[in-house]
Design a protein around this motif. Sequence first.
Motif, PDB file in Angstrom:
ATOM      1  N   ALA A  13       0.804  -1.027  -0.051  1.00  0.00           N
ATOM      2  CA  ALA A  13       0.095  -0.273  -0.366  1.00  0.00           C
ATOM      3  C   ALA A  13       1.038   1.385   0.007  1.00  0.00           C
ATOM      4  N   VAL A  14       1.664   1.250   0.839  1.00  0.00           N
ATOM      5  CA  VAL A  14       2.714   3.197   1.076  1.00  0.00           C
ATOM      6  C   VAL A  14       3.672   2.122   1.121  1.00  0.00           C
ATOM      7  N   PRO A  15       4.807   3.607   1.002  1.00  0.00           N
ATOM      8  CA  PRO A  15       6.168   3.577   0.459  1.00  0.00           C
ATOM      9  C   PRO A  15       7.350   2.984   1.514  1.00  0.00           C
ATOM     10  N   GLY A  69       2.038  -6.498   3.382  1.00  0.00           N
ATOM     11  CA  GLY A  69       2.289  -4.673   3.934  1.00  0.00           C
ATOM     12  C   GLY A  69       2.103  -5.177   5.268  1.00  0.00           C
ATOM     13  N   ILE A  70       1.204  -4.613   5.829  1.00  0.00           N
ATOM     14  CA  ILE A  70       1.041  -4.589   7.509  1.00  0.00           C
ATOM     15  C   ILE A  70      -0.521  -5.150   7.469  1.00  0.00           C
ATOM     16  N   ALA A  71      -0.719  -4.920   8.931  1.00  0.00           N
ATOM     17  CA  ALA A  71      -2.157  -5.707   8.831  1.00  0.00           C
ATOM     18  C   ALA A  71      -2.739  -5.727  10.233  1.00  0.00           C
ATOM     19  N   GLY A  72      -3.883  -5.661  11.190  1.00  0.00           N
ATOM     20  CA  GLY A  72      -4.640  -6.082  12.093  1.00  0.00           C
ATOM     21  C   GLY A  72      -4.569  -7.296  12.157  1.00  0.00           C
ATOM     22  N   GLY A  73      -4.068  -8.189  13.708  1.00  0.00           N
ATOM     23  CA  GLY A  73      -4.305  -9.305  13.566  1.00  0.00           C
ATOM     24  C   GLY A  73      -5.870  -9.249  14.786  1.00  0.00           C
ATOM     25  N   THR A 148     -13.030   0.144   6.075  1.00  0.00           N
ATOM     26  CA  THR A 148     -12.998   1.514   6.596  1.00  0.00           C
ATOM     27  C   THR A 148     -12.166  -0.380   8.206  1.00  0.00           C
ATOM     28  N   THR A 149     -11.114   0.578   8.461  1.00  0.00           N
ATOM     29  CA  THR A 149     -10.489  -0.436   9.572  1.00  0.00           C
ATOM     30  C   THR A 149     -11.413  -0.504  10.667  1.00  0.00           C
ATOM     31  N   THR A 150     -11.110  -1.414  10.898  1.00  0.00           N
ATOM     32  CA  THR A 150     -11.785  -1.891  12.887  1.00  0.00           C
ATOM     33  C   THR A 150     -11.646  -0.912  13.511  1.00  0.00           C
ATOM     34  N   ALA A 168      -6.507 -11.634   9.888  1.00  0.00           N
ATOM     35  CA  ALA A 168      -6.212 -11.081  10.254  1.00  0.00           C
ATOM     36  C   ALA A 168      -7.491  -9.890   9.213  1.00  0.00           C
ATOM     37  N   GLU A 169      -6.723  -9.144   9.461  1.00  0.00           N
ATOM     38  CA  GLU A 169      -7.410  -7.937   8.226  1.00  0.00           C
ATOM     39  C   GLU A 169      -6.613  -6.863   8.161  1.00  0.00           C
ATOM     40  N   ALA A 170      -6.647  -6.570   6.783  1.00  0.00           N
ATOM     41  CA  ALA A 170      -6.301  -5.683   6.197  1.00  0.00           C
ATOM     42  C   ALA A 170      -6.745  -4.755   4.913  1.00  0.00           C
ATOM     43  N   MET A 171      -6.277  -4.021   3.915  1.00  0.00           N
ATOM     44  CA  MET A 171      -7.649  -3.388   2.850  1.00  0.00           C
ATOM     45  C   MET A 171      -6.706  -3.489   1.813  1.00  0.00           C
ATOM     46  N   GLU A 172      -6.212  -3.999   1.357  1.00  0.00           N
ATOM     47  CA  GLU A 172      -5.976  -4.380  -0.053  1.00  0.00           C
ATOM     48  C   GLU A 172      -5.951  -5.104  -0.679  1.00  0.00           C
ATOM     49  N   GLY A 173      -5.598  -7.018  -0.219  1.00  0.00           N
ATOM     50  CA  GLY A 173      -5.683  -8.292  -0.588  1.00  0.00           C
ATOM     51  C   GLY A 173      -6.933  -8.001  -2.212  1.00  0.00           C
ATOM     52  N   SER A 196       0.794  -5.061  12.700  1.00  0.00           N
ATOM     53  CA  SER A 196       2.229  -4.126  13.287  1.00  0.00           C
ATOM     54  C   SER A 196       0.226  -3.854  14.419  1.00  0.00           C
ATOM     55  N   ASN A 197      -0.862  -4.248  14.644  1.00  0.00           N
ATOM     56  CA  ASN A 197      -1.892  -4.412  15.933  1.00  0.00           C
ATOM     57  C   ASN A 197      -3.304  -5.307  16.011  1.00  0.00           C
ATOM     58  N   ALA A 198      -3.710  -4.759  16.371  1.00  0.00           N
ATOM     59  CA  ALA A 198      -4.750  -5.580  16.942  1.00  0.00           C
ATOM     60  C   ALA A 198      -5.849  -5.303  17.048  1.00  0.00           C
ATOM     61  N   ASN A 203      -6.657   2.287  18.702  1.00  0.00           N
ATOM     62  CA  ASN A 203      -5.613   2.817  19.723  1.00  0.00           C
ATOM     63  C   ASN A 203      -4.117   2.777  18.516  1.00  0.00           C
ATOM     64  N   ARG A 204      -4.373   3.776  17.529  1.00  0.00           N
ATOM     65  CA  ARG A 204      -3.402   3.947  16.610  1.00  0.00           C
ATOM     66  C   ARG A 204      -2.051   3.589  17.566  1.00  0.00           C
ATOM     67  N   ALA A 205      -1.723   4.902  19.052  1.00  0.00           N
ATOM     68  CA  ALA A 205      -0.598   4.715  19.343  1.00  0.00           C
ATOM     69  C   ALA A 205      -0.058   3.218  19.650  1.00  0.00           C
ATOM     70  N   ALA A 206      -0.673   2.435  19.644  1.00  0.00           N
ATOM     71  CA  ALA A 206      -0.367   1.225  19.730  1.00  0.00           C
ATOM     72  C   ALA A 206      -0.171   0.210  18.871  1.00  0.00           C
ATOM     73  N   TRP A 207      -0.004   1.172  17.405  1.00  0.00           N
ATOM     74  CA  TRP A 207       0.026   0.339  16.280  1.00  0.00           C
ATOM     75  C   TRP A 207       2.104   0.152  16.176  1.00  0.00           C
ATOM     76  N   ARG A 208       2.125  -1.243  16.542  1.00  0.00           N
ATOM     77  CA  ARG A 208       3.993  -1.287  16.368  1.00  0.00           C
ATOM     78  C   ARG A 208       4.158  -1.482  15.006  1.00  0.00           C
TER      79      ARG A 208
HETATM   80  O1  LIG Z   1       3.089   5.453   9.414  1.00  0.00           O
HETATM   81  C1  LIG Z   1       4.091   5.382   8.711  1.00  0.00           C
HETATM   82  O2  LIG Z   1       5.316   5.079   9.353  1.00  0.00           O
HETATM   83  C2  LIG Z   1       3.460   3.346   8.452  1.00  0.00           C
HETATM   84  C3  LIG Z   1       4.043   2.986   7.924  1.00  0.00           C
HETATM   85  C4  LIG Z   1       3.927   1.489   7.575  1.00  0.00           C
HETATM   86  C5  LIG Z   1       2.219   1.566   6.556  1.00  0.00           C
HETATM   87  C6  LIG Z   1       1.672   2.343   7.481  1.00  0.00           C
HETATM   88  C7  LIG Z   1       0.249   2.386   7.322  1.00  0.00           C
HETATM   89  O3  LIG Z   1      -0.554   2.932   7.787  1.00  0.00           O
HETATM   90  C8  LIG Z   1       0.023   1.499   6.424  1.00  0.00           C
HETATM   91  C9  LIG Z   1      -2.256   1.002   5.945  1.00  0.00           C
HETATM   92  C10 LIG Z   1      -1.929   0.103   5.158  1.00  0.00           C
HETATM   93  O4  LIG Z   1      -2.108  -1.065   6.781  1.00  0.00           O
HETATM   94  C11 LIG Z   1      -2.888  -2.216   6.984  1.00  0.00           C
HETATM   95  N1  LIG Z   1      -3.277  -2.265   8.069  1.00  0.00           N
HETATM   96  C12 LIG Z   1      -2.847  -2.625   9.131  1.00  0.00           C
HETATM   97  N2  LIG Z   1      -3.466  -2.966  10.743  1.00  0.00           N
HETATM   98  C13 LIG Z   1      -5.149  -2.700  10.245  1.00  0.00           C
HETATM   99  C14 LIG Z   1      -5.981  -2.993  10.669  1.00  0.00           C
HETATM  100  O5  LIG Z   1      -5.733  -3.250  11.682  1.00  0.00           O
HETATM  101  N3  LIG Z   1      -7.173  -3.449   9.842  1.00  0.00           N
HETATM  102  C15 LIG Z   1      -6.755  -2.997   8.934  1.00  0.00           C
HETATM  103  N4  LIG Z   1      -5.878  -2.359   8.385  1.00  0.00           N
HETATM  104  C16 LIG Z   1      -4.722  -2.554   8.164  1.00  0.00           C
HETATM  105  C17 LIG Z   1      -3.284  -1.610   5.852  1.00  0.00           C
HETATM  106  O6  LIG Z   1      -3.586  -2.864   4.628  1.00  0.00           O
HETATM  107  C18 LIG Z   1      -3.672  -0.483   5.343  1.00  0.00           C
HETATM  108  O7  LIG Z   1      -2.891  -0.248   4.162  1.00  0.00           O
HETATM  109  C19 LIG Z   1       2.086   3.764   8.244  1.00  0.00           C
END
Ligand SMILES: O=C(O)c1cccc(C(=O)CC[C@H]2O[C@@H](n3cnc4c(=O)[nH]cnc43)[C@H](O)[C@@H]2O)c1
Length: 225
Positions: A13-15, A69-73, A148-150, A168-173, A196-198, A203-208
């Motif tokens: 999704a992102v650089p 990419g990253i995701a919620g678990g 919409t992210t949960t 897991a949950e993400a937005m692009e697959g 990266s997160n549950a 709680n965006r501050a808890a995203w790792r």
């Molecule tokens: O802020 C940053 O440095 C940063 C670096 C890498 C990625 C991000 C994103 O915010 C990526 C958004 C991307 O992540 C997926 N994602 C992650 N967690 C979830 C979730 O709980 N639910 C849905 N999607 C999630 C998603 O595919 C987004 O495209 C920021």
Amino acid sequence: MLAAFERVLVVCAVPAERDAVATATRGMGPRVEVVAGGVGPAAVAASTTAALLTARHAGRPYDLVVAAGIAGGFAAAGVHVGDTVVADRIVAADLGAELPPTPQSPAGFASVADLGFGAVEHRPPPAVVSAAAEAAGARTGAVLSVSTTTGTDERAAQLLARHPDAAAEAMEGFGVAEAVAAHSAPTPVLEVRTVSNAVGLRNRAAWRIPQALAALSTAFGKLAG
Ligand SMILES: O=C(O)c1cccc(C(=O)CC[C@H]2O[C@@H](n3cnc4c(=O)[nH]cnc43)[C@H](O)[C@@H]2O)c1
């Protein structure tokens, strides 16, 4: 396992995600191309379509496409920050209609498949899923694509009730898989996510994110190795 393919497109999704994958796959040279296709299913479907058509017109089509990419678990499924998931189902989890409650039934949801308008999931070839999961040291499960992210525990529970195999949950697959189905079938599509997160109360501050990006690099290093 990526070496088993001639030309691999990885769509993030992102650089920051693109760079994490590209660092790990650099040794594979032009065999692996990594793009940042944008956040969400529409952006990534458009980007994936452009990449597929460009490669085909150049006479160098891809024979594997990976959404990454990253995701919620889903913690209830035992998936936690830093884990890696390879999708055995890529599911459009919120593509449909919300159903209001009736005297006979509570509020609900009907997918576009339930409504007769098409498919809401793609199933990557099991042998490719197994090979990727084994190589990456990942678990397998459904990866839900949402627009919409949960942000509440209630919605996380609803998603799990509809998809008990969700990891897991993400937005692009699903957007990546739809683009491949439309323009490059039967090219296989994988989805590889690091957590990266549950999924649940926002709680965006808890995203790792740094931990998840490091895990993404590690996973692709293993896939490339
Ligand atoms: O802020 C940053 O440095 C940063 C670096 C890498 C990625 C991000 C994103 O915010 C990526 C958004 C991307 O992540 C997926 N994602 C992650 N967690 C979830 C979730 O709980 N639910 C849905 N999607 C999630 C998603 O595919 C987004 O495209 C920021």
